[in-house]
Design an enzyme around this catalytic site. Structure first.
Site, PDB file in Angstrom:
ATOM      1  N   CYS A 117       0.838  -1.206   0.000  1.00 46.90           N
ATOM      2  CA  CYS A 117       0.000   0.000   0.000  1.00 46.90           C
ATOM      3  C   CYS A 117       0.877   1.261   0.000  1.00 46.90           C
ATOM      4  O   CYS A 117       1.529   1.554  -0.990  1.00 46.90           O
ATOM      5  CB  CYS A 117      -0.985  -0.044   1.173  1.00 46.90           C
ATOM      6  SG  CYS A 117      -2.324   1.172   1.011  1.00 46.90           S
ATOM      7  N   HIS A 217      -3.582  -5.123   0.538  1.00 45.21           N
ATOM      8  CA  HIS A 217      -2.991  -5.477   1.834  1.00 45.21           C
ATOM      9  C   HIS A 217      -2.928  -6.994   2.015  1.00 45.21           C
ATOM     10  O   HIS A 217      -3.793  -7.570   2.670  1.00 45.21           O
ATOM     11  CB  HIS A 217      -3.788  -4.839   2.973  1.00 45.21           C
ATOM     12  CG  HIS A 217      -3.538  -3.380   3.135  1.00 45.21           C
ATOM     13  ND1 HIS A 217      -2.540  -2.874   3.945  1.00 45.21           N
ATOM     14  CD2 HIS A 217      -4.131  -2.306   2.561  1.00 45.21           C
ATOM     15  CE1 HIS A 217      -2.539  -1.554   3.884  1.00 45.21           C
ATOM     16  NE2 HIS A 217      -3.502  -1.181   3.054  1.00 45.21           N
ATOM     17  N   GLU A 219      -1.199  -8.592   3.951  1.00 42.70           N
ATOM     18  CA  GLU A 219      -0.944  -8.982   5.349  1.00 42.70           C
ATOM     19  C   GLU A 219      -2.221  -9.377   6.085  1.00 42.70           C
ATOM     20  O   GLU A 219      -2.149  -9.932   7.184  1.00 42.70           O
ATOM     21  CB  GLU A 219      -0.180  -7.882   6.097  1.00 42.70           C
ATOM     22  CG  GLU A 219      -0.998  -6.721   6.611  1.00 42.70           C
ATOM     23  CD  GLU A 219      -1.369  -5.697   5.539  1.00 42.70           C
ATOM     24  OE1 GLU A 219      -1.109  -5.951   4.348  1.00 42.70           O
ATOM     25  OE2 GLU A 219      -1.944  -4.654   5.904  1.00 42.70           O
TER      26      GLU A 219
END
Ligand code: MN
Length: 248
Positions: A117, A217, A219
């Protein structure tokens, strides 16, 4: 040996009181740490420093890969030669200067870098690219890209890119939690993924083993976007980098 991954921390220099009040505070969303640990790496948090130019190389000597994280605030448009045209907080200069130093030296030693990002935007800006300051305000007919951590929109992965070699198939559903995006792609980088409205969702440096940025994202480790696969590819390259003694 598990690769050691330096993860840049977020920072409240006083203007983000929701994270530590008025006291300067280094912090990081745990999901970044978790994603690295869960996919086989050893996470180490890298806080902003007073003198990053003196320390960046020593830090890189001790890690195998660099993870640039996202952030609430945005990169100061001055960095890419623009005035701020919309209302948003800018990344604390302390954080920005550490990340810029780390990127500069990590590229020199061809250390694997994953930018997530705002981290992808950092890669682009550090190499001379620019950003849309506000997708909604600057790209007519763009779709909503501020939709949080759940899978939100499709992307098309470009054939022949490093990203396409890592992921299966060329269409993924990714999450989307950004109001800015890459405008002018930096020299030395190419686009590796795009949303249906043309918003750039990934870039990578040409000729490097693994210097890759994604606008979504991973993660969050959603299954739809093969996040774990992406992290494992990053960690594999980081392990190789460490083993080859290239970290110096
Ligand atoms: Mn998006």
């Amino acid at each position: 040996m598990k690769p050691v991954i330096g993860i840049t921390s977020d920072y409240n220099g006083g203007d983000r009181p929701e994270f530590g009040g008025k006291i300067p505070t280094c912090f990081l969303r745990d999901r970044y740490v978790h994603a690295i640990e869960a996919t086989g790496g050893i996470p180490v948090i890298l806080p902003p420093l007073e003198s990053p130019s003196k320390s960046a190389r020593s830090i890189l000597d001790r890690i195998d890969g660099l993870l640039l994280t996202g952030s609430g605030p945005d990169i100061d448009p001055k960095v890419y030669g623009e005035r701020r045209r919309f209302r948003f907080k800018t990344v604390d200069p302390k954080r920005f200067s550490l990340e810029r130093e780390l990127v500069r030296h990590a590229l020199k030693r061809e250390m694997p870098i994953l930018g997530i990002c705002g981290g992808m935007q950092m890669l682009n800006v550090a190499a001379g690219g620019s950003l849309y300051q506000d997708i909604k305000g600057q790209i007519p007919k763009s779709m909503q890209h501020q939709r949080g951590g759940k899978p939100a929109h499709l992307i098309e992965v470009k054939k022949g890119t490093l990203l396409s070699k890592i992921l299966k198939g060329n269409r993924l559903r990714v999450n989307s939690a950004h109001h800015q995006g890459v405008k002018q792609v930096a020299p030395g980088y190419i686009v590796n993924a795009e949303a249906p409205d043309g918003v750039i969702e990934g870039i990578e440096a040409v000729g490097y083993p693994f210097v890759l940025g994604v606008q979504w994202h991973p993660e969050f480790l959603n299954a739809d976007d093969q996040s774990a696969t992406l992290f494992k590819a990053f960690l594999k390259m980081a392990a190789r980098h460490g083993k080859n003694g290239l970290r110096r």
